[in-house]
Scaffold this motif. Sequence first.
Motif, mmCIF file in Angstrom:
data_model
loop_
_atom_site.group_PDB
_atom_site.id
_atom_site.type_symbol
_atom_site.label_atom_id
_atom_site.label_comp_id
_atom_site.label_asym_id
_atom_site.label_seq_id
_atom_site.Cartn_x
_atom_site.Cartn_y
_atom_site.Cartn_z
ATOM 1 N N VAL A 40 34.427 6.507 24.281
ATOM 2 C CA VAL A 40 35.508 7.146 25.030
ATOM 3 C C VAL A 40 36.172 6.144 25.958
ATOM 4 N N GLY A 41 35.368 5.398 26.717
ATOM 5 C CA GLY A 41 35.916 4.444 27.681
ATOM 6 C C GLY A 41 36.753 3.366 27.035
ATOM 7 N N VAL A 42 36.293 2.851 25.896
ATOM 8 C CA VAL A 42 37.029 1.798 25.192
ATOM 9 C C VAL A 42 38.398 2.298 24.742
ATOM 10 N N ALA A 43 38.443 3.501 24.141
ATOM 11 C CA ALA A 43 39.712 4.045 23.651
ATOM 12 C C ALA A 43 40.660 4.358 24.805
ATOM 13 N N LEU A 44 40.136 4.905 25.913
ATOM 14 C CA LEU A 44 40.988 5.204 27.063
ATOM 15 C C LEU A 44 41.606 3.946 27.643
ATOM 16 N N ARG A 45 40.798 2.904 27.809
ATOM 17 C CA ARG A 45 41.310 1.661 28.402
ATOM 18 C C ARG A 45 42.343 0.990 27.506
ATOM 19 N N ASP A 46 42.324 1.326 26.225
ATOM 20 C CA ASP A 46 43.338 0.775 25.323
ATOM 21 C C ASP A 46 44.585 1.658 25.279
ATOM 22 N N GLY A 47 44.610 2.715 26.096
ATOM 23 C CA GLY A 47 45.808 3.543 26.209
ATOM 24 C C GLY A 47 45.895 4.714 25.266
ATOM 25 N N HIS A 48 44.781 5.063 24.586
ATOM 26 C CA HIS A 48 44.821 6.163 23.619
ATOM 27 C C HIS A 48 44.396 7.480 24.258
ATOM 28 N N PRO A 49 45.067 8.586 23.942
ATOM 29 C CA PRO A 49 44.548 9.903 24.336
ATOM 30 C C PRO A 49 43.225 10.148 23.596
ATOM 31 N N VAL A 50 42.254 10.720 24.286
ATOM 32 C CA VAL A 50 40.943 10.935 23.697
ATOM 33 C C VAL A 50 40.557 12.397 23.810
ATOM 34 N N TYR A 51 40.121 12.956 22.684
ATOM 35 C CA TYR A 51 39.616 14.323 22.634
ATOM 36 C C TYR A 51 38.173 14.279 22.151
ATOM 37 N N PHE A 52 37.390 15.231 22.632
ATOM 38 C CA PHE A 52 35.955 15.240 22.316
ATOM 39 C C PHE A 52 35.584 16.622 21.797
ATOM 40 N N VAL A 53 34.811 16.644 20.703
ATOM 41 C CA VAL A 53 34.316 17.903 20.163
ATOM 42 C C VAL A 53 32.927 18.148 20.750
ATOM 43 N N ILE A 54 32.829 19.131 21.637
ATOM 44 C CA ILE A 54 31.548 19.477 22.242
ATOM 45 C C ILE A 54 31.009 20.750 21.598
ATOM 46 N N PHE A 55 29.785 21.080 21.917
ATOM 47 C CA PHE A 55 29.206 22.329 21.440
ATOM 48 C C PHE A 55 28.300 22.883 22.535
ATOM 49 N N PHE A 56 28.051 24.169 22.451
ATOM 50 C CA PHE A 56 27.242 24.853 23.449
ATOM 51 C C PHE A 56 25.823 25.052 22.927
ATOM 52 N N ARG A 57 24.932 25.402 23.827
ATOM 53 C CA ARG A 57 23.511 25.462 23.458
ATOM 54 C C ARG A 57 23.230 26.509 22.388
ATOM 55 N N ASP A 58 23.806 27.701 22.531
ATOM 56 C CA ASP A 58 23.464 28.812 21.651
ATOM 57 C C ASP A 58 24.523 28.991 20.570
ATOM 58 N N PRO A 59 24.117 29.062 19.303
ATOM 59 C CA PRO A 59 25.092 29.286 18.220
ATOM 60 C C PRO A 59 25.624 30.706 18.241
ATOM 61 N N GLU A 60 26.803 30.890 17.688
ATOM 62 C CA GLU A 60 27.372 32.221 17.548
ATOM 63 C C GLU A 60 26.690 32.950 16.384
ATOM 64 N N PRO A 61 26.499 34.256 16.490
ATOM 65 C CA PRO A 61 25.852 35.007 15.400
ATOM 66 C C PRO A 61 26.561 34.806 14.068
ATOM 67 N N GLY A 62 25.782 34.508 13.037
ATOM 68 C CA GLY A 62 26.340 34.340 11.695
ATOM 69 C C GLY A 62 27.055 33.037 11.451
#
Length: 792
Positions: A159-181
């Motif tokens: 993330v830090g490398v891409a930001l310092r090079d001027g790129h917008p950065v998006y991150f795919v996170i997830f939560f602890r508990d999965p959704e049913p099904g």
Amino acid sequence: MDAAKQAERSYDISTKVAKLFGRRVQLAQERYGKRLSTAYTDCSARLSEKPLDPAEAWSQWSAYATDFAQRSILFWDTLRERGNSFVERNREDLKPVLHFDYETVIDGRTLARPVNYALVRIIPPKGVTVDPKRRPYVIIDPRAGHGPGIGGFKDDSQVGVALRDGHPVYFVIFFRDPEPGQTLLHVCEAEQQFVRKVRELHPDSAKPAIVGNCQGGWAAMMLAASDQDDTGPIVINGAPMSYWGGAFQEGAGDNPMRYAGGMLGGTWLSSFSADMGNGVFDGAYLVENFENLNPANTFWDKYYHLFANVDTEAPRFLDFERWWGGFYLMNREEIEWITRNLFVGNKLWSGGTQGMGGKAFDLREIKAPIILFASMGDNITPPQQAFNWVADVYGSTDEIKARGQVIVGLLHEDIGHLGIFVSGKVATKEHAQIVSVLKSIEVLPPGLYGMQIREVKGRDGRTEYEVDFVERRLEDIVVALNRFERADEKPFEAVAALSEFNQRAYELFAQPFVQSLSNETTANLSRQLHPLRSQRWAFSDLNPWLAWLGPAAQMVKAQRQTAGRDNPSSEIEKLVSEGISASLDYYREVRDATSEAAFFQTYGSVFSLYLADKHEAEAQAAESAMEPRDLPFVKEALASIGEGGYAQALARVGSLLARRGAPLPLARLALKHELESEYRDLLPDLAPDEWRRIRGEQDIIVRYEPEKAVATLPRLLSRAGDRERLVTLVRRLLADERMQRFAPTAEQLGMIENMAEVLQVQPAAGRRKAVARKAPARKASRAAAAGRRKSR
């Protein structure tokens, strides 16, 4: 079925396994003895340098005893702080460990088909400015027991490398508990929506670069295969794409994790664990598998390092434990899909897995360039698992070219699996250069390349990096990576077959009974009592017996007395620590050697009895298969040698003038990208992936029919103005001052003259003398081409 032949195979397998096991154990004993001897010798030498009289010895011992007692209190207090952090984070549902601030763009739990994933935008830190028109990055972290954030765990990170090079950065996170099904196919569908949203937010930028770490790597490949129109270049870091790979080498128990599925009887155990969790699989089991790979580090080294450096090491230890000690959950359907299709089934590359619409994931349909980053020191995802899928999917270098694909491999010498994602040195070197490469990688001609990074000293004395690309043959890479020509992967076919049998048996006879015993109360209790969790909350303020520890640690910090590194007792402490570490490493090597021997003895024999004959028949059919020139995509390319227009002609000229075998510096790619923008009026208006496909076809034509490729050029330029347009472009490029740094070779000048004659074009006034001086080069070029053709 020939019984004598089967008996011979079984005897051969047993002999090889016994020899391998003996060699493994011998190497383990030698390393163990050497470590102990070296540690004892070093300790004795240091102690003998400064003999002590009794009074001084007592003083040194007293100082060490005080230091040891104080370090012990500070050590246990650090573990108490780790436990408190663990308890607090679980109360807050385990937030990502990202070093950077972020804001949620899409919460996957609100989608029509909810998933426990979310897309977040990284907020640039103070002093860092990003350009919304530059290519955005979408980073997908692994969901393999731990939580998200390792790709942005510190400032020097992906993330830090891409930001310092001027790129917008998006991150795919997830939560602890999965959704049913929720299933992984639902997750893939959600990630497609994430990428489309990023494109909407940056309509004037290039397609997003997708970065996948470990398990996130094959998630990124599934995403790209199912949505080719929205994904840009793909960077895969330490991803086990071909899970059966990892040839054993001259070392102790190399890559032991790949044997786990077979030694546990296949995928049924994951289903059983999920059923005991009331339909939810505990990610702590996956983390426990990682820890068991290196018992010396898990049970001693990391704790002793904290103990020995407790005055300075505690913040780093606690920071890492925030991520390592966060255990996430999966649905039964998710873990079963992973184990049956990837870990045991090894089906992703083969097209054996299907998306939500029933269409198989075909990795050959990916149009964007792919960068594969692996390490020789990674025993979780060895290079064979990261690279072998390319040979399985494409089969040959010519097919890569025919499909217009660009694949770049980057290999680290010794960094471990986690180091690929968390090492600051890797971030500032490899990941920083990958970011710089993505600016120009789409202009690479199709093919397979090795990426080389060289350290150089800048004018100010600082370390800088230069990047070169060297074109490789897929056939050569596969041989270099796999010492046994992938024969060691054959027993895994038996594992897959036996696993399916065990899975069906479990589902028929045991699963209904197990599910009837589990409920949410017992599932939660079993998760809280898991050793990795209990060792944390037990050493926290929840334990009333530790109420004294915090105040005691504060008193110690106020009255801290260190013994000094040269204290004789400190030297003996290091010797004891090294002995414990060496013993645990010895245990690991013997354990892994035993597991490896048992695996090949068991499944090698099963393969020999039931699958070897079929495999031999397939191998013989492959050996008698047509020559490369007769492959369908090669024949199709050669059949179209006289068909096409200006785009095909320009691509063919580029292929004819390419420097064969010479490294391609990144600076030349950057210049090529710059020239493409300036000479846009003389270039065909094509999408990058379509241009690469055309260039790949022309590379095949030039490789197999170089003389016909030149002779048929006029047929590609039959439209009025095309020939003048091409000649104008070539002349302007040759006259461009920036191109003078790359002086054409004698073979290139000869080829230019040859094409000029075929096209009936007079050399420009400024080039006539140069061409005249290089006239012999044309004959040399033709002779070389004839020699290459003869060798084929």
